[in-house]
Design a protein around this motif. Structure first.
Motif, short mmCIF file in Angstrom:
data_model
loop_
_atom_site.label_atom_id
_atom_site.label_comp_id
_atom_site.label_asym_id
_atom_site.label_seq_id
_atom_site.Cartn_x
_atom_site.Cartn_y
_atom_site.Cartn_z
N ASP A 1 -22.48 22.98 -9.37
CA ASP A 1 -23.71 22.97 -8.50
C ASP A 1 -24.79 21.90 -8.69
N PHE A 2 -24.28 20.86 -9.11
CA PHE A 2 -25.00 19.56 -9.45
C PHE A 2 -25.87 19.18 -8.18
N GLY A 3 -27.27 18.99 -8.58
CA GLY A 3 -28.01 18.74 -7.37
C GLY A 3 -29.12 19.88 -6.93
N THR A 4 -28.62 21.06 -7.03
CA THR A 4 -29.51 22.12 -6.77
C THR A 4 -30.17 22.66 -8.27
N GLY A 5 -31.51 23.39 -8.15
CA GLY A 5 -31.95 23.73 -9.41
C GLY A 5 -32.52 22.87 -10.13
N TYR A 6 -32.21 22.33 -11.49
CA TYR A 6 -33.07 21.58 -12.27
C TYR A 6 -32.53 20.23 -12.30
N SER A 7 -31.21 20.03 -12.47
CA SER A 7 -30.34 18.85 -12.23
C SER A 7 -30.92 17.67 -12.90
N SER A 8 -31.45 17.87 -14.19
CA SER A 8 -32.28 17.04 -15.24
C SER A 8 -31.49 15.87 -15.96
N LEU A 9 -31.82 15.00 -16.18
CA LEU A 9 -31.12 13.87 -16.78
C LEU A 9 -30.82 14.37 -18.20
N ASP A 10 -32.05 15.00 -18.54
CA ASP A 10 -31.99 15.62 -20.04
C ASP A 10 -30.75 16.25 -20.53
N THR A 11 -30.29 17.27 -19.27
CA THR A 11 -29.27 17.87 -19.46
C THR A 11 -27.82 17.21 -19.70
N LEU A 12 -27.75 16.42 -18.91
CA LEU A 12 -26.44 15.31 -18.99
C LEU A 12 -26.60 14.47 -20.21
N ARG A 13 -27.66 14.17 -20.87
CA ARG A 13 -27.80 13.27 -22.19
C ARG A 13 -27.55 14.28 -23.32
N ARG A 14 -27.93 15.80 -23.28
CA ARG A 14 -27.91 16.46 -24.53
C ARG A 14 -26.73 17.52 -24.71
N PHE A 15 -26.11 17.85 -23.29
CA PHE A 15 -25.07 18.82 -23.36
C PHE A 15 -23.65 17.85 -23.24
N GLY B 1 -22.76 9.65 -13.64
CA GLY B 1 -21.42 9.87 -14.37
C GLY B 1 -20.86 8.64 -15.05
N ARG B 2 -20.95 7.60 -14.50
CA ARG B 2 -20.58 6.35 -15.36
C ARG B 2 -21.33 6.29 -16.65
N ALA B 3 -22.89 6.36 -16.30
CA ALA B 3 -23.75 6.00 -17.50
C ALA B 3 -23.55 7.04 -18.40
N PHE B 4 -23.11 8.42 -18.54
CA PHE B 4 -22.89 9.21 -19.40
C PHE B 4 -21.26 9.68 -19.75
N GLY B 5 -20.48 8.62 -19.11
CA GLY B 5 -19.36 8.88 -19.37
C GLY B 5 -18.69 10.20 -18.74
N THR B 6 -19.00 10.51 -17.78
CA THR B 6 -18.70 11.88 -17.52
C THR B 6 -18.16 11.64 -15.93
N SER B 7 -17.01 12.04 -15.39
CA SER B 7 -16.30 12.25 -14.06
C SER B 7 -17.12 13.01 -13.24
N VAL B 8 -17.06 12.64 -12.07
CA VAL B 8 -17.71 13.36 -11.05
C VAL B 8 -16.83 13.83 -9.88
N MET B 9 -17.17 15.11 -9.53
CA MET B 9 -16.22 15.77 -8.54
C MET B 9 -17.12 16.34 -7.43
#
Length: 682
Positions: A581-595, A627-635
């Protein structure tokens, strides 16, 4: 005749000043003794010994000092002195005799012990008096009037029995009655006994003597010392009464108030509601009952610990106590863990709205705890008497119904009761009970929705989705029953069952497709999810690389340190992690960076209406760039049209799922369609 003899003895043979002192001393001592006797009756264990000692000491002192001061006031016709030894023995007789008598009276081991104690106290008074008379040495022959002597003994015994019986009986006047009768017993023994006493002086003895200053000083000293001793006993009783009153008030407050918040408790609230309803009936008035339930208290308690939950309740209690206007009949109580009830008289619509507004301000205002900020929030439901209910129970129930509607709608504004709520809540409660039975009888099933490569349509994997096949209502979707499961904690049992079932089925697939399973926030918080995943993978034999766990950001945002540790434990097993559900709620960049997420799933809400809008394309491209910046695929989720799929392909999105690519289906149907081949028979 004997009465005249006693009166004549008092008036003609005593210093009336000292007689008055003796009488005041006797009455005061009897009052203190009776008061201390009541304390001894109520005392238990070691306290009983202490109160018995004080009772006996004050009683003995009062008896002896009354006798001695009155004897100093006796004006005989011969010189006299006091034998020190016998005088001391008379004091000991008074104290120890009183001790035995009051001990028997307060023990209550047998039915007639109080009467026996009264007899003992009476005999102690008689023994003390006549021992004191023996200590009174005169120059002449001592003569006794036997009838008066016998009368003094009988008076002592009868009156002391009556005094003790009055003291042990319950009632407001028990202590006063005991004091009056006991004082009468002491004075009767002395003055009747003195009327029985006569000295025949010898021919060489001087006639009547006036009291010397030494005698008066001695009498005053004895009186002062006795008053000091009795005062000590009186103060002890007063301190105990004060402490007892404080203890009673403290216990009463504890019984009627919540110790954590200081607010009235459920019992107190019901008493207040009864009084307010009586007022409303008598004055044709109206009452507003407000049910209050904190929205995020369970989350606060689970993620930050019980100390944080207690601190939130303490602060909210302080706020709620401060906002009440007693003149408007406002009253707020804590009736459960995170539940409150508020009450006010409906004087006007504006006044009621003002009270509700103040409640919302207090409940929604942020709370600082340690280095974080907590926003508890609350759901408020309002029921009006007599508009919405004819009795107390119905009023409370309707306020609860309105509160649950407010909680279900998650709106900040209070929800007022409506008759239609009864049916909706009844259906919801019935469905919740059916769900528990569904878990026990195997009515839950697993469906799988295919996930494909956007450009080629190649199958990448499947997402497992749970369905409820209700025996009468048919298929019930997760959006309808998962919230019920979370409210009743069934989600833990359901979540573990889904994970075990999916892994057991996926391990039988010949194609090594990945299988995604959603994790509820309660699973993540309330269970050792890393251990559960490891055990299930070991039991089923599914390779960890084929399992993907999907989480929403709200699942772990509150306690990020613990979440990071748990997610790393899961990731170290080889299990993939997807941010759902990315895009709803917080959707913070810090989440993608830390987790350590392996995949981002764009929420279906971005493709619902304007599938090909430039705005939607820009969002998709931005997420792809992240996704490309954090090396994460996107669906992308929720793809239902060819236009949406074409837009994703143009934007460079690699994976997608939705009704266009494949609807959820049972494993049997998927195998039948040839998408999956099983190792053995299904």
């Amino acid at each position: 005749m004997r009465r005249m003899r006693v009166v004549g003895c008092i008036i003609g043979q005593h210093d009336l000043g000292l007689v008055c002192v003796a009488i005041v001393l006797c009455i005061s001592g009897a009052g203190v003794t009776a008061s201390l006797f009541q304390h001894a009756l109520r005392a238990k264990n070691n306290q009983w010994y202490a109160w018995l000692f004080l009772t006996s000491l004050s009683g003995g002192i009062a008896i002896w000092c009354t006798h001695f001061v009155a004897m100093l006031g006796y004006v005989g016709n011969t010189p006299a002195r006091f034998d020190p030894l016998l005088t001391s023995i008379s004091l000991l007789i008074a104290v120890f005799g009183s001790t035995i008598g009051f001990m028997l009276a307060t023990c209550r081991f047998a039915r007639f012990l109080p009467e026996l104690g009264g007899v003992t106290v009476g005999l102690a008074i008689v023994a003390m008096h006549y021992t004191g008379m023996l200590a009174y040495r005169v120059q002449g022959q001592t003569l006794w009037n036997v009838p008066c002597l016998v009368l003094s003994v009988l008076a002592a015994i009868v009156l002391c029995v009556l005094a003790v019986r009055a003291g042990v009986r319950p009632g407001r006047w028990a202590s006063a009655c005991m004091a009056a009768v006991l004082a009468l017993a002491v004075l009767s023994v002395h003055f009747i006994g003195m009327a029985a006493y006569h000295v025949q002086a010898g021919s060489s003895v001087m006639q009547s003597m006036e009291h010397s200053e030494d005698t008066l000083v001695l009498a005053a000293a004895i009186a002062i010392m006795s008053f000091l001793i009795l005062g000590g006993g009186l103060v002890s009783g007063m301190i105990d009464d004060s402490s007892r009153a404080e203890s009673v008030e403290k216990l009463r407050r504890m019984a009627l108030h919540d110790t954590l918040t200081g607010l009235p408790n459920r019992l107190n609230f019901h008493q207040r509601l009864d009084r307010e309803l009586d007022w409303a009936r008598e004055n044709n008035g109206r009452l507003a009952l407000i049910g209050i339930d904190l929205n995020r208290f369970k989350e606060i308690n689970d993620l930050r610990g019980h100390s944080a939950g207690d601190e939130v309740l303490r602060i909210l209690g302080w706020r709620l106590r401060g906002l009440q206007n007693n003149r408007s009949g406002e009253f707020i109580a804590r009736t459960g863990g995170d539940e409150f009830l508020a009450l006010c008289r409906v004087v006007s619509t504006e006044q009621t709205k003002g009270f509700l507004h103040r409640l919302e301000e207090a409940l929604f205002k942020p709370i600082r705890f340690e280095d974080t900020e907590v926003r508890p929030g609350a759901s408020l439901g309002v029921a009006i008497w007599p508009d919405h209910a004819a009795d107390k129970e119905t009023l409370i129930n309707n306020a609860d119904l309105a509160m649950y509607r407010a909680k279900a709608e998650r709106g900040r504004h209070p929800c007022f009761y409506e008759p239609s709520m009864d049916e909706k809540v009844r259906i919801r409660r019935k469905l919740s009970a059916d769900l528990r039975q569904a878990v026990e009888t195997g009515q839950l099933t697993i469906c799988y929705q295919v996930q494909r490569v956007v450009a080629t349509g190649e199958i990448r994997g499947y997402e497992a989705l749970v369905r409820w096949e209700h025996p009468t209502q048919g298929t019930i979707m997760p959006d309808d029953f998962i919230p019920l499961a979370e409210e009743s904690d069934l989600i833990l049992q359901i979540g573990e069952w889904v994970l075990r079932c999916v892994c057991a089925e996926a391990v039988q697939w010949l194609q090594p497709y990945t299988v995604a399973v959603n994790l509820s926030g309660m699973q993540f918080v309330h269970s050792d999810i890393a251990r559960i995943v490891a055990n299930i993978l070991k039991e089923t034999g599914l390779p960890p690389q084929r399992l993907e766990l999907e989480l929403t950001e709200s699942t772990f945002i509150a306690d990020q340190a613990r979440a990071l540790q748990v997610l790393h434990q899961i990731k170290d097993m080889g299990v993939s992690l997807a941010l759902d559900d990315f895009g709803t709620g917080y959707s913070s960049l810090d989440t993608l960076r830390r987790f350590p997420f392996d995949r981002i799933k764009i929420d279906r809400s971005f493709f619902g209406v304007m599938q090909t809008s430039e705005h939607t394309q820009a969002i998709v491209r931005a997420v792809l760039a992240l996704g490309r910046a954090f090396g994460t695929s996107v669906m992308a989720e929720g793809i239902e049209t060819a236009e949406q799929l074409s837009m994703l392909n143009a934007a460079g999105c690699y994976e997608a799922q939705g009704f266009l690519l494949g609807r959820p289906a049972t494993l049997a149907d998927i195998v039948k369609n040839g998408q999956i081949t099983m190792n053995g028979a299904l």
